[in-house]
Design an enzyme around this catalytic site. Sequence first.
Site, PDB file in Angstrom:
ATOM      1  N   SER A 158     -47.782 -59.425  50.815  1.00  0.00           N
ATOM      2  CA  SER A 158     -48.931 -60.119  51.669  1.00  0.00           C
ATOM      3  C   SER A 158     -48.735 -61.585  51.301  1.00  0.00           C
ATOM      4  O   SER A 158     -48.240 -62.174  50.540  1.00  0.00           O
ATOM      5  CB  SER A 158     -50.310 -59.830  50.972  1.00  0.00           C
ATOM      6  OG  SER A 158     -50.397 -58.297  50.889  1.00  0.00           O
TER       7      SER A 158
HETATM    8  N1  SAH Z   1     -49.650 -55.543  47.149  1.00  0.00           N
HETATM    9  C1  SAH Z   1     -48.394 -55.902  47.991  1.00  0.00           C
HETATM   10  C2  SAH Z   1     -48.536 -55.470  49.595  1.00  0.00           C
HETATM   11  C3  SAH Z   1     -48.020 -54.319  49.814  1.00  0.00           C
HETATM   12  S1  SAH Z   1     -47.861 -54.022  51.336  1.00  0.00           S
HETATM   13  C4  SAH Z   1     -48.252 -57.392  47.652  1.00  0.00           C
HETATM   14  O1  SAH Z   1     -48.447 -57.959  46.560  1.00  0.00           O
HETATM   15  O2  SAH Z   1     -47.678 -58.143  48.478  1.00  0.00           O
HETATM   16  C5  SAH Z   1     -48.809 -52.435  51.443  1.00  0.00           C
HETATM   17  C6  SAH Z   1     -48.167 -51.351  50.600  1.00  0.00           C
HETATM   18  O3  SAH Z   1     -49.423 -50.260  50.718  1.00  0.00           O
HETATM   19  C7  SAH Z   1     -46.995 -50.815  51.104  1.00  0.00           C
HETATM   20  O4  SAH Z   1     -46.157 -50.772  50.134  1.00  0.00           O
HETATM   21  C8  SAH Z   1     -47.289 -49.166  51.188  1.00  0.00           C
HETATM   22  O5  SAH Z   1     -46.287 -48.253  51.027  1.00  0.00           O
HETATM   23  C9  SAH Z   1     -48.491 -48.917  50.488  1.00  0.00           C
HETATM   24  N2  SAH Z   1     -49.474 -47.813  50.972  1.00  0.00           N
HETATM   25  C10 SAH Z   1     -49.941 -47.467  52.416  1.00  0.00           C
HETATM   26  N3  SAH Z   1     -50.508 -46.459  52.357  1.00  0.00           N
HETATM   27  C11 SAH Z   1     -50.703 -46.197  50.719  1.00  0.00           C
HETATM   28  C12 SAH Z   1     -51.296 -45.139  50.193  1.00  0.00           C
HETATM   29  N4  SAH Z   1     -52.024 -44.121  50.712  1.00  0.00           N
HETATM   30  N5  SAH Z   1     -51.363 -45.020  48.682  1.00  0.00           N
HETATM   31  C13 SAH Z   1     -50.440 -45.988  48.111  1.00  0.00           C
HETATM   32  N6  SAH Z   1     -49.959 -47.015  48.777  1.00  0.00           N
HETATM   33  C14 SAH Z   1     -50.051 -47.024  50.109  1.00  0.00           C
END
Ligand code: SAH
Length: 308
Positions: A158
């Site tokens: 993010s």
């Molecule tokens: N927190 C991260 C951003 C990750 S992007 C950071 O530090 O930048 C969002 C993430 O959410 C992705 O890896 C995706 O696989 C995950 N995601 C989407 N749906 C999800 C679910 N139902 N349960 C767990 N993770 C999920």
Amino acid sequence: MTAKSHKFPLPLSSLDNKSTHRTTKSHHSATVATPQTATQNVRQHVARQQAVKNNAGLSEDKSAKNTVVVASPRKSTSAQAVQTTQAGSSQPSKPMSSANLAAPRRAMVQRLSQAGVQDSVVLDAMDTVPRHVFIESGLVGQAYVDASLPIGHHQTISQPYIVARMIEIMRNGRKLRNVLEIGTGCGYQAAVLAQLCENVYSIERIKLLHELAKKNLRSLRIANLRLHYGDGMHGLPQVAPFDGVILAAAGMQIPDALLQQLAIGGRLIAPVGERQQVLQLIERTGNANWTKTVLEQCHFVPLRPGII
Ligand code: SAH
């Protein structure tokens, strides 16, 4: 100013020459551009699916099935010296060490403050966590730019602004005890949360990203962060209630299980929507009462059911 300094066996601040000086002045601008560049970045860099390659040699943690305590007795390596070339340039740059990334990180934090993030606890956490550790080597030159970047599997790390903004809203000046993050991705936001919460639980549905986060976080030895592989839509009833819940992926609605696992007085923040997304703040005001506040527009990867 924060409780972070005593949390780690190896303080993150020992990895670089972090300055303790930062202006706490904040100038709120209503016109800050906040939409994430996630989708564009994923498209541009989809060919770079290096994270998959990086994951290939990872070993499974046999001590826990789906749960990982990130603290590890292994010696720090990746956070101490990152050798890379500037992304987008064919010229090899000088090696990037943690020390010469401390200044860009501080500049990033200054920009967050100018963009309206006021909570000094959050700004300190953003100043402490080395974001470059979570980024594939070819993109490390962009680690402290305010943009989301691809991490493989069509997902992104993010944008720093949105990480800081969401945590600030969720925290609301409180001391946080139990916090749940949905969407670990590469583990960056989880590491930031661990600076200012007593216990952080983070769930990821993509096994290879769960493994990547474990690998990224290992050298930071964060004792109060637990990673889970699973579908975050179900939350973690075994450790609920949470006084904070933060979603890093956008669904059409907030899963009911997460609302139920929010403590009374707790705050949940989540992007909601498909193409047009907004940040929503949910506050639980009673056993069967929640209030919703719609905040600014945003752009996140989708929240999906199940595991892969
Ligand atoms: N927190 C991260 C951003 C990750 S992007 C950071 O530090 O930048 C969002 C993430 O959410 C992705 O890896 C995706 O696989 C995950 N995601 C989407 N749906 C999800 C679910 N139902 N349960 C767990 N993770 C999920």
